[in-house]
Design a protein around this motif. Structure first.
Motif, PDB file in Angstrom:
ATOM      1  N   VAL A  98      -2.766  -7.524  -9.047  1.00 28.59           N
ATOM      2  CA  VAL A  98      -2.428  -8.853  -9.556  1.00 28.59           C
ATOM      3  C   VAL A  98      -0.949  -9.161  -9.399  1.00 28.59           C
ATOM      4  CG1 VAL A  98      -2.314 -10.265 -11.653  1.00 28.59           C
ATOM      5  CG2 VAL A  98      -4.375  -8.969 -11.131  1.00 28.59           C
ATOM      6  N   SER A  99      -0.088  -8.162  -9.617  1.00 25.20           N
ATOM      7  CA  SER A  99       1.359  -8.415  -9.614  1.00 25.20           C
ATOM      8  C   SER A  99       1.970  -8.354  -8.224  1.00 25.20           C
ATOM      9  CB  SER A  99       2.070  -7.407 -10.520  1.00 25.20           C
ATOM     10  OG  SER A  99       1.923  -6.086 -10.030  1.00 25.20           O
ATOM     11  N   GLY A 100       1.231  -7.896  -7.240  1.00 26.88           N
ATOM     12  CA  GLY A 100       1.775  -7.785  -5.888  1.00 26.88           C
ATOM     13  C   GLY A 100       2.275  -6.376  -5.601  1.00 26.88           C
ATOM     14  N   ALA A 115      -6.862 -14.793  -5.857  1.00 25.95           N
ATOM     15  CA  ALA A 115      -5.742 -15.704  -6.144  1.00 25.95           C
ATOM     16  C   ALA A 115      -4.697 -15.024  -7.011  1.00 25.95           C
ATOM     17  CB  ALA A 115      -6.256 -16.970  -6.828  1.00 25.95           C
ATOM     18  N   PRO A 116      -3.940 -14.064  -6.470  1.00 26.83           N
ATOM     19  CA  PRO A 116      -2.893 -13.432  -7.285  1.00 26.83           C
ATOM     20  C   PRO A 116      -1.927 -14.487  -7.832  1.00 26.83           C
ATOM     21  CG  PRO A 116      -3.209 -12.229  -5.230  1.00 26.83           C
ATOM     22  CD  PRO A 116      -4.006 -13.494  -5.120  1.00 26.83           C
ATOM     23  N   PRO A 117      -1.647 -14.460  -9.132  1.00 27.32           N
ATOM     24  CA  PRO A 117      -0.825 -15.521  -9.727  1.00 27.32           C
ATOM     25  C   PRO A 117       0.656 -15.387  -9.412  1.00 27.32           C
ATOM     26  CG  PRO A 117      -1.422 -13.910 -11.391  1.00 27.32           C
ATOM     27  CD  PRO A 117      -2.152 -13.517 -10.143  1.00 27.32           C
ATOM     28  N   ILE A 118       1.109 -14.204  -9.001  1.00 30.01           N
ATOM     29  CA  ILE A 118       2.519 -13.996  -8.696  1.00 30.01           C
ATOM     30  C   ILE A 118       2.646 -13.186  -7.409  1.00 30.01           C
ATOM     31  CG2 ILE A 118       3.334 -14.161 -11.091  1.00 30.01           C
ATOM     32  CD1 ILE A 118       3.341 -11.159 -11.234  1.00 30.01           C
ATOM     33  N   PRO A 164       2.800 -11.069   2.833  1.00 34.63           N
ATOM     34  CA  PRO A 164       2.359  -9.681   3.039  1.00 34.63           C
ATOM     35  C   PRO A 164       2.441  -8.830   1.782  1.00 34.63           C
ATOM     36  CG  PRO A 164       3.830 -10.376   4.808  1.00 34.63           C
ATOM     37  CD  PRO A 164       3.875 -11.443   3.779  1.00 34.63           C
ATOM     38  N   LEU A 165       3.111  -9.337   0.743  1.00 35.05           N
ATOM     39  CA  LEU A 165       3.191  -8.609  -0.519  1.00 35.05           C
ATOM     40  C   LEU A 165       1.904  -8.705  -1.324  1.00 35.05           C
ATOM     41  CD1 LEU A 165       6.687  -9.924  -1.668  1.00 35.05           C
ATOM     42  CD2 LEU A 165       6.217  -7.694  -0.649  1.00 35.05           C
ATOM     43  N   SER A 166       1.042  -9.662  -0.982  1.00 33.67           N
ATOM     44  CA  SER A 166      -0.144  -9.952  -1.782  1.00 33.67           C
ATOM     45  C   SER A 166      -1.339  -9.154  -1.282  1.00 33.67           C
ATOM     46  CB  SER A 166      -0.463 -11.447  -1.728  1.00 33.67           C
ATOM     47  OG  SER A 166       0.661 -12.209  -2.124  1.00 33.67           O
TER      48      SER A 166
END
Length: 473
Positions: free
Chosen positions: A414-416, A378-381, A232-234
């Motif tokens: 990107v970072s969430g 596709a968030p990397p983190i 859920p953070l993404s």
């Protein structure tokens, strides 16, 4: 005159109505501090802090990155404001007000900073909330801006006034930088290909691992899979923010560190992992695999310059899937050890060379397009976690004792939707939790989760010490 680097300019390019590039801090003081004293102190110190007096000067048609130039006159009343909390003036009210201030974008026609003197805190306290645009500061220079207010009065520091460059000079430099872009691209390719499998986003490209192995001259230890699970953070962040803060005992953190033979940073990362595990379980969204965290760090020493942003980011696993607190700490420590070994072999200029490899006129479009694409697909983190060491002695601002200083950081697509940043000061660990209001509406819960996580490790430390005592007996 000083031109923004490509990396500095990226923080301007990335900024949208929702991805706001403000960074700052919340300083809590022992008693009230009148706005007039803050204005007087800033007026005394501005000559030594260019970020307080410089504004952006843009190159025509965006042909090159902007420049910093001294403003003819800085109206401090436009930058320093004051407000008063309604009773009872508790920490929750303070955090809510800071969240609303932090989500507002800065006016780019003036120097990129604002400060708020906040009165009415419980116990007769006062607070200073400061925000600066990330294009002007990284974590280190951001602390220098705050230090401009600190006692005692430093030695006289003056900077040469920087005038805006002339049109023809800007255009000539633009042509020179355009010609240099291919060289930066070639250098980035040569240095990045052997370590492509450890760079955020690039590591997820098809064939990245195989290409890295092929290009390495010497074998390196294999790294785990850094695919960030969906949580859920993404997802794209909103324009609204939540903020919370918590004080932890640095003494207790160091006792845990000593008991288990790890570092303070390992303990901070483990506390974050424990708090995230608890939050994900509450939301019935705990993945069976570890989260992926971005860990910002300074490369100022490696690149040998103090100008502009000198930051990079490591990616590491956060073992939220591990149920036992001690095993979670051990897994964090091992993951950090591996990633530090690899990053010690990574050229410090990689991020800067990549930023400088595109013409400035295309950089803005490319930055925004990449942010939107990666954030949505596709968030990397999953989360940003950072630990910033600070002074271990009491400080004063204009004669008033500084009780605590909590970081106020940024979140992006990107970072969430969550950023956990710790700052150690005078025997405390002051933790600021910045979140997207839509993705993490209950950011305040992390204050309690972090306290509980430290209490859990303290119990495990005592159990370990007791077991050793019985064994010795």
């Amino acid at each position: 005159m000083r031109q923004l680097s490509a990396l500095d300019a990226q923080f301007l390019n990335f900024e949208t109505a929702t991805n706001v590039a403000n960074v700052g801090g919340l300083s809590v003081l022992a008693r009230d501090l009148p706005k007039e004293k803050v204005l007087d102190r800033l007026a005394e110190r501005m000559a030594g802090v260019p970020q307080l007096r410089q504004r952006l000067v843009c190159v025509p048609f965006g042909l090159d990155h902007p420049y910093w130039a001294d403003s003819d006159e800085v109206d401090l009343d436009q930058h320093v404001r004051e407000l008063t909390l309604t009773p009872p003036g508790d920490d929750r009210q303070l955090a809510g007000r800071v969240a609303r201030l932090h989500e507002r974008r800065l006016d780019r026609t003036r120097p990129l900073w604002e400060m708020y003197v906040i009165h009415g805190l419980a116990g007769g306290r006062c607070a200073l909330y400061t925000k600066v645009h990330h294009a002007a500061v990284d974590g280190l220079t951001g602390a220098e801006v705050l230090a401009a207010l600190m006692d005692p009065t430093p030695g006289t520091v003056t900077g040469e006034p920087e005038a805006a460059p002339g049109l023809w000079r800007m255009l000539a430099r633009s042509a020179w930088h355009l010609a240099a872009n291919p060289a930066h691209l070639l250098r980035f390719a040569g240095e990045a290909l052997p370590v492509l499998d450890q760079l955020p986003f690039f590591s997820r490209l098809p064939g990245a691992r195989g290409l890295s192995r092929l290009m390495r001259r010497e074998p390196l230890p294999e790294l785990p899979d850094f695919s960030a699970p969906h949580t859920p953070l993404s997802g794209p962040v909103s324009s609204r923010r939540r903020y919370a803060f918590v004080e932890l005992s640095l003494t207790d953190v160091k006792r845990v560190k000593n008991a288990f033979g790890v570092t303070v940073n390992d303990v901070v990362m483990a506390l974050a992992a424990s708090a995230l595990r608890r939050w994900l379980m509450e939301h019935k969204a705990l993945p069976e695999v570890p989260l992926v965290a971005g860990v910002p760090f300074s490369v100022r020493r490696q690149v040998g310059t103090d100008e502009g942003n000198q930051v990079s980011i490591m990616i590491t696993q956060l073992p939220t899937h591990v149920a036992d607190a001690r095993q979670r700490l051990e897994a964090v420590s091992e993951a950090m050890r591996q990633i530090k070994e690899r990053f010690a072999l990574t050229p410090a200029r990689l991020l800067r060379d990549l930023s400088e490899s595109l013409p400035a006129a295309l950089n803005g479009l490319a930055d925004r397009a990449a942010l939107d694409l990666v954030g949505r697909t596709a968030p990397p983190i999953n989360v940003i976690v950072s630990n910033v060491p600070g002074p271990q002695f009491p400080l004063r601002i204009a004669g008033v004792r500084l009780l605590s200083h909590y970081p106020v950081s940024g979140v992006t697509d990107v970072s969430g939707g969550l950023n956990i940043t710790a700052f150690s000061y005078n025997g405390r660990l002051d933790v600021g939790i910045t979140a997207c209001r839509e993705l993490v509406p209950d950011a305040g819960a992390f204050s309690g989760y972090l306290r509980e996580a430290l209490d859990e490790l303290k119990r495990r430390r005592r159990d370990t010490a007791g077991s050793r005592g019985h064994a010795a007996g």
